[in-house]
Write a protein that holds these residues in place. Structure first.
Motif, PDB file in Angstrom:
ATOM      1  N   PRO A  87       4.359  -5.671  46.364  1.00  0.00           N
ATOM      2  CA  PRO A  87       4.174  -4.461  45.625  1.00  0.00           C
ATOM      3  C   PRO A  87       4.789  -4.953  43.725  1.00  0.00           C
ATOM      4  N   PRO A  88       4.620  -4.889  42.892  1.00  0.00           N
ATOM      5  CA  PRO A  88       5.271  -5.437  41.622  1.00  0.00           C
ATOM      6  C   PRO A  88       6.465  -4.689  40.879  1.00  0.00           C
ATOM      7  N   GLU A  89       7.423  -5.804  40.460  1.00  0.00           N
ATOM      8  CA  GLU A  89       9.018  -4.842  40.199  1.00  0.00           C
ATOM      9  C   GLU A  89       8.129  -3.880  39.362  1.00  0.00           C
ATOM     10  N   PRO A  90       8.826  -2.271  38.874  1.00  0.00           N
ATOM     11  CA  PRO A  90       8.349  -1.780  37.578  1.00  0.00           C
ATOM     12  C   PRO A  90       9.462  -2.484  36.715  1.00  0.00           C
ATOM     13  N   LYS A  91       8.645  -1.964  35.549  1.00  0.00           N
ATOM     14  CA  LYS A  91       8.345  -2.805  34.048  1.00  0.00           C
ATOM     15  C   LYS A  91       8.833  -1.681  33.214  1.00  0.00           C
ATOM     16  N   ARG A  92       9.772  -1.248  32.951  1.00  0.00           N
ATOM     17  CA  ARG A  92       9.872   0.191  31.700  1.00  0.00           C
ATOM     18  C   ARG A  92       9.191  -0.029  29.643  1.00  0.00           C
ATOM     19  N   PHE A  93       8.347   0.666  30.429  1.00  0.00           N
ATOM     20  CA  PHE A  93       7.509   0.655  28.796  1.00  0.00           C
ATOM     21  C   PHE A  93       6.953  -0.723  28.615  1.00  0.00           C
ATOM     22  N   ALA A  94       6.370  -1.656  30.142  1.00  0.00           N
ATOM     23  CA  ALA A  94       6.060  -2.775  29.480  1.00  0.00           C
ATOM     24  C   ALA A  94       4.269  -2.746  29.897  1.00  0.00           C
ATOM     25  N   VAL A  95       3.647  -3.945  28.555  1.00  0.00           N
ATOM     26  CA  VAL A  95       2.051  -3.833  28.906  1.00  0.00           C
ATOM     27  C   VAL A  95       1.695  -5.226  29.567  1.00  0.00           C
ATOM     28  N   LYS A  96       0.816  -4.720  30.372  1.00  0.00           N
ATOM     29  CA  LYS A  96       0.897  -5.953  31.161  1.00  0.00           C
ATOM     30  C   LYS A  96      -0.355  -7.636  30.033  1.00  0.00           C
ATOM     31  N   PRO A  97       0.027  -8.567  29.515  1.00  0.00           N
ATOM     32  CA  PRO A  97      -0.743  -9.141  28.601  1.00  0.00           C
ATOM     33  C   PRO A  97      -2.793  -9.128  29.059  1.00  0.00           C
ATOM     34  N   GLY A  98      -3.025  -8.955  27.347  1.00  0.00           N
ATOM     35  CA  GLY A  98      -4.607  -8.184  27.517  1.00  0.00           C
ATOM     36  C   GLY A  98      -5.333  -6.617  27.707  1.00  0.00           C
ATOM     37  N   LYS A  99      -4.014  -5.959  28.244  1.00  0.00           N
ATOM     38  CA  LYS A  99      -4.283  -4.467  28.104  1.00  0.00           C
ATOM     39  C   LYS A  99      -3.703  -3.658  27.237  1.00  0.00           C
ATOM     40  N   VAL A 339       1.362   0.994  51.894  1.00  0.00           N
ATOM     41  CA  VAL A 339       1.127   0.672  50.611  1.00  0.00           C
ATOM     42  C   VAL A 339       2.283   1.920  49.499  1.00  0.00           C
ATOM     43  N   ASN A 340       3.118   1.682  48.668  1.00  0.00           N
ATOM     44  CA  ASN A 340       3.430   2.316  47.396  1.00  0.00           C
ATOM     45  C   ASN A 340       4.294   1.450  46.625  1.00  0.00           C
ATOM     46  N   MET A 341       3.912   2.135  45.292  1.00  0.00           N
ATOM     47  CA  MET A 341       3.989   0.430  44.076  1.00  0.00           C
ATOM     48  C   MET A 341       3.962   1.062  42.594  1.00  0.00           C
ATOM     49  N   PHE A 342       4.038   0.645  41.738  1.00  0.00           N
ATOM     50  CA  PHE A 342       4.283   0.869  40.886  1.00  0.00           C
ATOM     51  C   PHE A 342       3.034  -0.237  39.575  1.00  0.00           C
ATOM     52  N   GLU A 343       3.293   0.028  38.581  1.00  0.00           N
ATOM     53  CA  GLU A 343       2.512  -0.809  37.498  1.00  0.00           C
ATOM     54  C   GLU A 343       0.570  -0.167  37.420  1.00  0.00           C
ATOM     55  N   SER A 344       0.521   0.342  36.486  1.00  0.00           N
ATOM     56  CA  SER A 344      -0.555   0.702  35.902  1.00  0.00           C
ATOM     57  C   SER A 344      -1.639  -0.293  36.416  1.00  0.00           C
ATOM     58  N   ALA A 345      -1.669  -1.527  35.774  1.00  0.00           N
ATOM     59  CA  ALA A 345      -2.354  -3.302  35.176  1.00  0.00           C
ATOM     60  C   ALA A 345      -2.456  -3.428  37.343  1.00  0.00           C
ATOM     61  N   GLU A 346      -1.501  -3.030  37.698  1.00  0.00           N
ATOM     62  CA  GLU A 346      -1.459  -3.493  39.186  1.00  0.00           C
ATOM     63  C   GLU A 346      -2.196  -3.048  40.418  1.00  0.00           C
ATOM     64  N   ILE A 347      -1.657  -1.025  40.197  1.00  0.00           N
ATOM     65  CA  ILE A 347      -2.352  -0.188  40.469  1.00  0.00           C
ATOM     66  C   ILE A 347      -3.649  -0.605  41.423  1.00  0.00           C
ATOM     67  N   ILE A 348      -4.699  -1.274  39.590  1.00  0.00           N
ATOM     68  CA  ILE A 348      -5.535  -0.728  39.547  1.00  0.00           C
ATOM     69  C   ILE A 348      -6.973  -2.437  40.569  1.00  0.00           C
ATOM     70  N   GLU A 349      -5.592  -2.690  40.321  1.00  0.00           N
ATOM     71  CA  GLU A 349      -6.068  -4.077  40.737  1.00  0.00           C
ATOM     72  C   GLU A 349      -6.344  -4.285  42.423  1.00  0.00           C
ATOM     73  N   TYR A 350      -5.291  -3.192  42.699  1.00  0.00           N
ATOM     74  CA  TYR A 350      -5.166  -3.397  44.114  1.00  0.00           C
ATOM     75  C   TYR A 350      -6.121  -1.999  44.528  1.00  0.00           C
ATOM     76  N   LEU A 351      -6.671  -1.079  43.777  1.00  0.00           N
ATOM     77  CA  LEU A 351      -7.204  -0.319  44.523  1.00  0.00           C
ATOM     78  C   LEU A 351      -8.747  -0.687  44.496  1.00  0.00           C
ATOM     79  N   LYS A 352      -8.960  -1.135  43.641  1.00  0.00           N
ATOM     80  CA  LYS A 352     -10.535  -2.031  43.408  1.00  0.00           C
ATOM     81  C   LYS A 352     -10.245  -3.040  44.877  1.00  0.00           C
TER      82      LYS A 352
END
Length: 357
Positions: A87-99, A339-352
Motif C-alpha cells: 500500500p502506498p503512503e498517502p500524499k496530501r493533495f498530490a496527483v500522480k503524473p499523467g492523471k 488490503v487497506n489503502m489510500f491514493e486513488s490512482a493506486e487503488i484503481i490499479e489494485y482493483l483492476k
C-alpha cells in the motif's frame, strides 16, 4: 413490503417526460452506448447473490463485518493482493503524473452541480485556535489556520441502505448527492450496462430495469425514481429538507447530465470481472473528484461496495482518522484480501489487477 407510487397526475407525467428527455441526453447523446442483451441464465445466480448478501447485514458502525456475497463461481476463487503489492503512503493533495486531466475532468461535475455532495446537512465552520482541538482529533488544518467543522444529522439507519445504480447515470448522481448530504452509509450494487448480476436483479425485484433502485432493509421500502428516493431519504434520515440544488426538477436532471461530460462514458459499461465474496468498504463522498475516479472502476467491474460517506462536516472523518492514523479519501478496505489503502490512482490499479477477469 414494496413501495408503489400512486397514479401520476398530469403535471407529474409532464415532469417524468422531461426527466426522461434528460436521461436520453445523458445516455444517448452525451454518453452513446451500444445495445447489450443480458443473459437470461444469470437470473438464478443473481437471486442467490442478493439472498446471501442481505441475509445478515451489520449495523452501519461496522457495515462490512458480516456482509457477504456468495456465488458458485466466486466461491472457488481465492483473492489475494497482486504480487509484490505494498500500500502506498498517502500524499496530501498530490496527483500522480499523467492523471491531472482525469482529476480535472472528474471535478467538472462538482462545479456544474454547485458543490452539491461536498457538505453534510447543517454544515458550519468556525476558526479556532490551534490548541483548541487536540492533534488526535480531526480538524481542517491549513498552515497555521484551524477550522472546526460541524453538521446536523438525522436518525441513523441500523443497516446500510441498498442502492442499485451506475456512475454515469445523472439520476443516480442526484441520489448519491443526497446520500452525501445525509451522511449515510450505502451498500451499492453497481449496474453498468452489460453487467451479468445486479442489473438483471433489479428487473426481477422491481419489474423493470430502471435506475436508481433503492431497497431499505430497515423499513422494507423499495422504490424507483430519483426524486422519490431523495424525498424518502430526507424524511426518514434527515429533517425532511431537500437542498435547493436537488429541488429544481428538470433543471437538476439536466445539470446532473451535463456533469458527466468531463468523464464521458466512464462508469457505464461492464468490464468482465470476478465477483468477490464480500463487498469492499469505500470511504468517500460524491463531491471528491479522486473518489469519483475510483467509483468508476468499482462500477465497471461490478464490485459491490459499502460506501462510508465522509463529506465535509461528517463525524466519520474522525472515525477514519482513528482507524487509519490519517484522514484522506478515497480510502479502501478490502476484506477479501486484507488490503487497506489510500491514493486513488493506486487503488484503481489494485482493483483492476485483483478483480478484472
Amino acid at each position: 413490503d414494496i413501495f408503489t407510487s400512486p397514479p401520476s397526475s398530469s403535471s407529474t407525467r409532464r415532469e417524468n417526460r422531461i426527466e426522461s428527455m434528460a436521461g436520453m441526453l445523458a445516455n444517448s447523446v452525451l454518453l452513446p452506448q451500444p445495445s447489450i442483451l443480458l443473459p437470461v441464465s444469470s437470473s438464478r445466480s443473481s437471486r442467490s447473490i442478493r439472498r446471501t448478501l442481505v441475509m445478515v447485514t451489520a449495523s452501519s458502525a461496522k457495515p462490512s463485518d458480516s456482509v457477504s456475497v456468495s456465488t458458485k463461481s466466486s466461491a472457488d476463487s481465492v483473492f489475494t493482493a497482486p504480487p509484490g503489492f505494498k500500500p502506498p503512503e498517502p500524499k496530501r493533495f498530490a496527483v500522480k503524473p499523467g492523471k491531472l486531466l482525469d482529476v480535472l475532468g472528474a471535478a467538472i461535475g462538482v462545479l456544474l452541480r454547485l458543490g452539491t455532495g461536498v457538505f453534510v446537512s447543517g454544515y458550519s465552520a468556525s476558526f479556532v485556535s490551534k490548541d483548541a482541538i487536540p492533534a488526535d482529533q480531526y480538524a481542517l488544518r491549513i498552515g497555521g489556520i484551524t477550522v472546526k467543522e460541524t453538521s446536523r444529522l438525522g436518525p441513523r439507519p441500523a443497516k446500510p441502505i441498498e442502492i442499485y445504480e451506475f456512475e454515469g447515470c445523472p439520476f443516480c448522481r442526484k441520489v448519491r448527492e443526497m446520500v452525501t448530504v445525509l451522511d449515510l452509509d450505502i451498500l451499492y450494487f453497481p449496474c453498468p450496462r452489460g453487467s451479468p448480476n445486479f442489473r438483471p436483479m433489479v428487473n426481477q425485484m422491481g419489474g423493470k430495469q430502471q435506475f436508481p433502485y433503492m431497497v431499505d432493509p430497515n423499513t422494507g421500502v423499495s422504490m424507483y425514481e430519483s426524486d422519490g428516493i431523495i424525498k424518502y431519504l430526507s424524511e426518514k434520515y434527515g429533517d425532511g429538507t431537500v437542498p435547493l440544488s436537488l429541488s429544481l426538477g428538470p433543471l437538476t436532471a439536466i445539470t446532473a447530465a451535463f456533469a458527466t461530460l468531463g468523464r464521458l462514458g466512464k462508469g457505464n459499461l461492464y468490464t468482465p470481472a470476478k465477483l468477490p465474496p464480500k463487498p469492499i468498504v469505500f470511504w468517500a463522498y460524491e463531491g471528491s473528484p479522486f473518489c469519483k475516479l475510483v467509483r468508476e472502476v468499482l462500477v465497471e467491474l461490478e464490485l459491490p461496495h459499502i460506501q462510508r460517506s465522509c463529506a465535509r462536516g461528517s463525524p466519520k472523518r474522525q472515525e477514519l482518522l482513528t482507524k487509519a492514523g490519517h484522514f484522506q479519501v478515497p480510502y479502501l478496505e478490502d476484506p477479501n484480501t486484507g488490503v487497506n489503502m489510500f491514493e486513488s490512482a493506486e487503488i484503481i490499479e489494485y482493483l483492476k489487477q485483483t478483480y478484472a477477469a
